[in-house]
Design an enzyme around this catalytic site. Structure first.
Site: not given
Length: 179
Positions: A12-16
């Site tokens: 999913g989101c690479f920030w996470c």
């Protein structure tokens, strides 16, 4: 001399995913980026269209003597939903798929065995859709994505989506965290 290995995970989101894996002992570096598509040198704007074929992913540089690839798999599967195709929460599109990009045959085998075990033990209520693919070129994301969570914890997405993942990590893997 310390051994170094590279793992590439899309959850999913690479920030996470970056925020989660930065916390682990034995992880030396985590870089957000893009992998698995056809466009060379993609940008975040291009990735967001879902047309490049790339996934948002992280490249993890780790010492396998301090943290095993199997442990990275445990953390990966506990901190994202591997049962939703091309989606993580409100993030929808092929760029948010769950995929393991192995960098050696051992990683391929460990990832496959781990998914098989999770499936046999019915850990998730729905089938796991995480793909296992050979790593291709990893394109590092633009600078403003690096360590995004730690610089933007009060931002809505970070506080509502990422902070609970970090809290779960601290609860489940407290013995694996950096001091």
């Amino acid at each position: 001399m310390d051994e170094i290995e590279v793992a590439i995970l899309a959850g999913g989101c690479f920030w996470c995913t970056e925020a989660v894996f930065l916390e682990l002992k034995g992880v030396q570096k985590v870089a957000p980026g893009y992998i698995g598509g056809k466009s060379p040198n993609p940008t975040y704007k291009e990735i967001c269209t879902g047309q490049t074929g790339h996934a948002e992913a992280i490249q993890i540089v780790f010492n396998p003597n301090e943290i095993s690839f199997a442990t990275l798999m445990e953390v990966f599967f506990v901190t994202h939903d591997p049962t939703t195709l091309n989606r993580q929460g409100n993030d929808v599109g092929t760029q948010y798929r769950s995929e393991i990009f192995y960098t050696n045959e051992s990683q391929k085998e460990i990832a496959g065995d781990f998914i098989k075990l999770l499936t046999e033990e019915e850990v998730f209520p729905s089938p796991i859709v995480t793909k296992i693919s050979e790593a291709t070129t990893f394109y590092v994301a633009e600078d403003y994505h690096h360590n995004y969570y730690n610089g933007n914890k009060e931002q809505g997405y970070c506080s509502f989506i990422i902070t609970p993942k970090i809290q779960k990590l601290h609860k489940v893997f407290k013995d694996k965290l950096k001091e």
